[in-house]
Design a protein around this motif. Structure first.
Motif, mmCIF file in Angstrom:
data_model
loop_
_atom_site.group_PDB
_atom_site.id
_atom_site.type_symbol
_atom_site.label_atom_id
_atom_site.label_comp_id
_atom_site.label_asym_id
_atom_site.label_seq_id
_atom_site.Cartn_x
_atom_site.Cartn_y
_atom_site.Cartn_z
ATOM 1 N N ASP A 29 0.836 -1.193 0.000
ATOM 2 C CA ASP A 29 0.000 0.000 0.000
ATOM 3 C C ASP A 29 0.875 1.249 0.000
ATOM 4 N N ASN A 30 0.235 2.408 -0.100
ATOM 5 C CA ASN A 30 0.985 3.669 -0.151
ATOM 6 C C ASN A 30 1.784 3.946 1.114
ATOM 7 N N ASP A 31 1.428 3.291 2.224
ATOM 8 C CA ASP A 31 2.185 3.493 3.465
ATOM 9 C C ASP A 31 3.332 2.495 3.604
ATOM 10 N N ASN A 32 3.679 1.807 2.489
ATOM 11 C CA ASN A 32 4.823 0.882 2.431
ATOM 12 C C ASN A 32 4.580 -0.433 3.170
ATOM 13 N N VAL A 33 3.348 -0.737 3.498
ATOM 14 C CA VAL A 33 3.016 -1.951 4.253
ATOM 15 C C VAL A 33 2.295 -2.943 3.340
ATOM 16 N N LEU A 34 2.693 -4.219 3.431
ATOM 17 C CA LEU A 34 2.018 -5.275 2.680
ATOM 18 C C LEU A 34 0.628 -5.520 3.260
ATOM 19 N N LYS A 35 -0.385 -5.571 2.399
ATOM 20 C CA LYS A 35 -1.756 -5.699 2.876
ATOM 21 C C LYS A 35 -2.562 -6.642 1.997
ATOM 22 N N GLY A 57 3.084 -5.232 14.226
ATOM 23 C CA GLY A 57 4.443 -5.717 14.028
ATOM 24 C C GLY A 57 5.068 -5.304 12.709
ATOM 25 N N ARG A 58 4.558 -4.250 12.099
ATOM 26 C CA ARG A 58 5.094 -3.775 10.812
ATOM 27 C C ARG A 58 5.728 -2.394 10.986
ATOM 28 N N THR A 59 6.379 -1.933 9.930
ATOM 29 C CA THR A 59 6.908 -0.565 9.905
ATOM 30 C C THR A 59 6.588 0.048 8.548
ATOM 31 N N ASN A 60 6.316 1.347 8.548
ATOM 32 C CA ASN A 60 6.061 2.051 7.284
ATOM 33 C C ASN A 60 7.151 3.072 6.982
ATOM 34 N N TYR A 61 8.306 2.917 7.645
ATOM 35 C CA TYR A 61 9.392 3.881 7.472
ATOM 36 C C TYR A 61 10.389 3.481 6.398
ATOM 37 N N ALA A 96 9.903 -7.430 -1.236
ATOM 38 C CA ALA A 96 9.781 -8.647 -0.434
ATOM 39 C C ALA A 96 10.182 -9.828 -1.298
ATOM 40 N N VAL A 97 10.552 -10.938 -0.643
ATOM 41 C CA VAL A 97 10.959 -12.124 -1.390
ATOM 42 C C VAL A 97 10.729 -13.367 -0.541
ATOM 43 N N SER A 101 10.339 -5.596 3.422
ATOM 44 C CA SER A 101 10.863 -4.323 3.920
ATOM 45 C C SER A 101 9.984 -3.724 5.007
ATOM 46 N N ASP A 102 8.733 -4.175 5.139
ATOM 47 C CA ASP A 102 7.865 -3.657 6.206
ATOM 48 C C ASP A 102 7.954 -4.511 7.478
ATOM 49 N N LYS A 103 8.972 -5.386 7.528
ATOM 50 C CA LYS A 103 9.267 -6.263 8.678
ATOM 51 C C LYS A 103 8.303 -7.442 8.799
ATOM 52 N N LEU A 104 7.485 -7.682 7.771
ATOM 53 C CA LEU A 104 6.690 -8.909 7.765
ATOM 54 C C LEU A 104 7.621 -10.088 7.519
ATOM 55 N N GLN A 105 7.572 -11.058 8.411
ATOM 56 C CA GLN A 105 8.370 -12.265 8.273
ATOM 57 C C GLN A 105 7.516 -13.474 8.630
ATOM 58 N N PHE A 106 7.614 -14.511 7.834
ATOM 59 C CA PHE A 106 6.996 -15.785 8.198
ATOM 60 C C PHE A 106 7.758 -16.905 7.502
ATOM 61 N N SER A 107 7.536 -18.127 7.972
ATOM 62 C CA SER A 107 8.266 -19.281 7.448
ATOM 63 C C SER A 107 7.312 -20.446 7.250
ATOM 64 N N ALA A 108 7.645 -21.301 6.301
ATOM 65 C CA ALA A 108 6.887 -22.529 6.087
ATOM 66 C C ALA A 108 7.083 -23.455 7.284
ATOM 67 N N SER A 109 6.053 -24.205 7.621
ATOM 68 C CA SER A 109 6.174 -25.122 8.758
ATOM 69 C C SER A 109 7.150 -26.254 8.462
ATOM 70 N N ASP A 110 7.448 -26.512 7.171
ATOM 71 C CA ASP A 110 8.447 -27.524 6.803
ATOM 72 C C ASP A 110 9.719 -26.838 6.300
ATOM 73 N N MET A 111 10.079 -25.741 6.945
ATOM 74 C CA MET A 111 11.197 -24.903 6.517
ATOM 75 C C MET A 111 12.448 -25.728 6.202
ATOM 76 N N GLY A 112 13.083 -25.425 5.100
ATOM 77 C CA GLY A 112 14.282 -26.120 4.677
ATOM 78 C C GLY A 112 14.380 -26.127 3.164
#
Length: 725
Positions: free
Chosen positions: A108-114, A138-142, A148-149, A159-170
């Motif tokens: 979004d325009n505030d730099n946050v994934l939505k 838990g996000r940032t708009n600064y 994101a990747v 870049s908005d500090k959103l982080q998550f991982s797959a439950s079968d990470m690897g």
């Protein structure tokens, strides 16, 4: 996806790389329906290439990429595909369709994934939670880079500090992040053994919080799966598609002569479209605000320690939740029928709603003297009823203070009252169990006692060991467990947190645990064994992939599988891992959870604990069900021989399967079955069991894929057998 809203014919269409360097999609009649952009660099295109990353590219003679599909995502993001401010993931319209849908994932325009619903009538943001600000979510708009990747290990970073991982990470697992047609953003992993995609992360734990999912005037309810329904006085717009919402059966006007009433629907709210918001206001004044504004279609009144009033100009994003501390009051003409027994019109008409009629009138309704007199009588009647109610409440509070010293907070009390899941007092459970007289079983997490509640429900009361944390954390965790509902999980009715006492109250299951029916001298027929195997798999799959919060059981064994009167399995103790070890280290986790013989190798190796530990335990369990004896080591002192028994069984099974021996199945099965079993079902159970106990957890299937495999041969006819003998 090229030209998704006007797809080409399946026969006769073609993709061509032309001499001018453009990649072109043509329909059966030769008409061009899509092509890559043409510019000066297009003339340098030498070849089109599909990379191992999934990226379709056009390259020049030097290998430089001149165009790539990664720059034009549709509804899916692949690993290492950059997601920037210029890109969006937009859902399809529905299952099996390809047209552009209404849900999108974007910066979004505030730099946050939505996540946003952008439908025919409204646009509405619903993730991250719109009730909180950026920091609270838990996000940032600064950071204005807006990138994101998803990496090869299943980690998503933004870049908005959103982080998550797959439950079968690897590494080594194919994954995709998809904006699904139902409005949820999900991360999928491909099971290389079964070919099925399984959910390993999702943005929305509660699907009814997805805005627009049920259309205008629609209400989302859990049955237990999310279903769209209509409120009293409304009917579905399209019976073939409940997502299109509901239409009123009445015409509500601003005429002062029109008599109106309000119909209360408990635990239901409609998000947004507030005409007015007031705090510390009485119910009567809130109702009056709505009456005096002809734009008002309903008002929401919340009891959260203080009265909160929201008047609504439109009814969108409706949902029913046991956690919502209030009700919606629909404004309807007096002539519209809306009785207490009114049902929400879900597709299977299964959830009966608590509907109460609150009758009022428009201000001009009492214009003459006779109506004023009736108004006076109504006031006196309401006053008398209110006085009695106040006396009743004060008496109840006085008794509560006298017996327990303090009352529960108003908000918590309302949560308890408004749900089947409730908080019990210790003396109440002590009385129900006759001072914990009849013990049903005992384990590392505590002892279980049989009890009978005041409403004559037979329950199992578990006194938890002293490893459980403070009251606030305990309350939060049991509230989550109270929301979990599946036919193959023991239903949790409530809990107790009085001083040092920590107890869980659950349904009583008649036939006891699986071990008491499966192992000698007892016997369980093949039909029931296969039924139990499917039920356990369904319960674990729900915990791992579908419930409001993922829960890893960590102690799957026959003693924790209970059988009801129809020999339907119910998994017990599924919430204790969550209760005892939220946020702790895996080394401490392994010290407390798990039973030797059913524990996956990663426990001993001190690796991060994932849902694959339950898969391993399930594998041991169904192999024991096939063989009819203990293959695990936890019940005997000489663990090496018993542990070798499981290893020996798996090695022999693998060899016989690989060699394709004709009679291998009879050698592997419980001889007490005397041939009364389905060969295909037995072979499938052995194959699944062997794959589940692989030392490398990445090679183990998910419980979702196990369910699918078992269901494929569930309807096969086989020789009947008695329940027990």
């Amino acid at each position: 996806m090229a030209n998704r809203d006007k797809p080409v014919n399946s026969l006769g269409s073609r993709v061509s790389l032309r001499k001018d360097g453009s990649l072109v999609l043509t329909d059966v009649d030769g008409a061009t329906v899509w092509q890559t952009s043409t510019n000066s660099s297009s003339l340098d295109v030498e070849r089109a290439e599909l990379l191992n990353s999934g990226n379709l590219v056009l390259k020049d003679a030097h290998g430089k990429i001149l165009w790539q599909s990664f720059d034009f995502p549709t509804d899916t993001l692949l690993p290492n595909q950059p997601f920037t401010k210029s890109k969006k993931l937009i859902s399809t319209l529905g299952r099996g369709t390809f047209g552009t849908g209404y849900f999108s994932f974007y910066f979004d325009n505030d730099n946050v994934l939505k996540l946003m619903y952008d439908g025919p009538d409204i646009s509405s943001l619903y993730w991250p939670d719109p009730d909180y600000n950026v920091a609270d979510n838990g996000r940032t708009n600064y950071n204005s880079s807006r990138i994101a990747v998803l990496d090869d290990s299943g980690n998503f970073l933004s870049s908005d500090k959103l982080q998550f991982s797959a439950s079968d990470m690897g590494v080594g697992v194919k994954r995709r992040l998809t904006m699904d047609y139902d409005g949820n953003l999900r991360l999928y992993s491909l099971n290389s053994l079964t070919g099925f995609w399984v959910i390993t992360w999702e943005a929305m734990a509660e699907m009814c919080k997805v805005h627009g999912i049920c259309g205008k005037n629609g209400i989302c309810i859990y049955t237990p799966q999310p279903k769209c329904s209509c409120p009293p006085g409304y009917e579905v717009v399209d019976t073939s598609n409940l997502n299109k919402g509901c239409k009123p059966k009445f015409n509500l006007t601003c005429s002062q002569s029109q008599q109106v009433k309000f119909v209360q629907i408990q635990q239901v709210d409609f998000y947004g479209f507030d005409l007015n918001y007031s705090e510390s206001i009485s119910f009567d004044n809130c109702r009056k605000f709505c009456l005096e504004d002809c734009r008002c279609e309903a008002f929401s009144y919340r009891l959260t320690g203080e009265g909160r009033c929201y008047t609504k100009s439109a009814l969108f994003n409706g949902y029913k939740s046991p956690n919502f501390p209030g009700s919606i009051y629909l404004r309807l003409p007096m002539s519209v029928e809306a009785s207490v027994s009114t049902k929400l019109n879900a597709s299977d008409a299964c959830s009966r709603t608590n509907v109460t009629k609150v009758v009022v009138g428009s201000p001009s309704m009492y214009a003459n003297s006779s109506k004023r007199l009736r108004w006076v009588y109504m006031y006196w009647f309401a006053f008398a009823v209110g006085a009695v109610e106040i006396l009743f409440i004060l008496s109840a509070w006085w008794l509560l203070f006298r017996r327990h010293g303090a009352a529960a907070p108003i908000e918590d009390g309302y949560h308890v009252i408004s749900s089947q899941f409730r908080m019990f007092r210790y003396p109440e459970l002590k009385k129900a169990t006759k001072n914990f007289k009849e013990e049903l079983g005992r384990g590392a997490s505590g002892a279980v006692y049989k009890g009978v509640l005041a409403d004559e429900r037979v329950v199992a009361v578990k006194k938890l060991a002293d490893i459980y944390q403070g009251e606030d954390v305990f309350w939060a965790e049991v509230s989550t467990i109270g929301k979990i509902n599946h036919m193959n999980l023991v239903r949790i009715w409530g809990f107790c947190s009085d001083d040092k006492h920590r107890l869980l109250v659950s349904e009583y299951v008649e036939n006891g645990s699986l071990d008491k029916h499966l192992f000698p001298p007892n016997f369980l027929g093949w039909k029931e064994r296969f039924k139990v195997a499917i039920g356990i798999a369904k319960g674990l799959a729900y915990l791992h992939h579908e419930c409001l919060e993922w829960v890893i059981h960590c102690d799957v064994k026959p003693e924790n599988i209970l059988l009801d009167s129809n020999f339907e399995p119910k998994i017990a103790d599924f919430g204790l891992a969550k209760l005892s070890q939220r946020g702790s280290l895996s080394s401490m986790f392994s010290r407390i959870r798990g039973t030797k013989g059913y524990m996956a190798p990663e426990w001993a190796l001190n690796l991060p604990i994932t849902a694959k530990v339950d898969v391993y335990s399930y594998g041991v369990l169904i192999l024991e069900m096939v063989k009819g004896i203990r293959l695990s080591s936890w019940v005997v002192e000489d663990s090496e021989d018993q542990e070798a028994e499981l290893t020996r069984f798996v090695r022999v099974a693998k060899k016989k399967i690989r060699c394709g021996e004709d009679q291998w199945m009879e050698d592997m099965l419980d001889p007490r079955l005397e041939g009364q079993f389905s060969r295909n079902q037995a072979a499938k159970m052995v194959e699944i069991g062997v794959s589940c106990v692989e030392e490398d957890r990445s090679k183990r299937p998910t419980m979702g894929s196990v369910v699918q495999e078992l269901l494929e041969c569930a309807d096969e006819s086989h020789a009947g057998s008695p329940h027990t003998k």
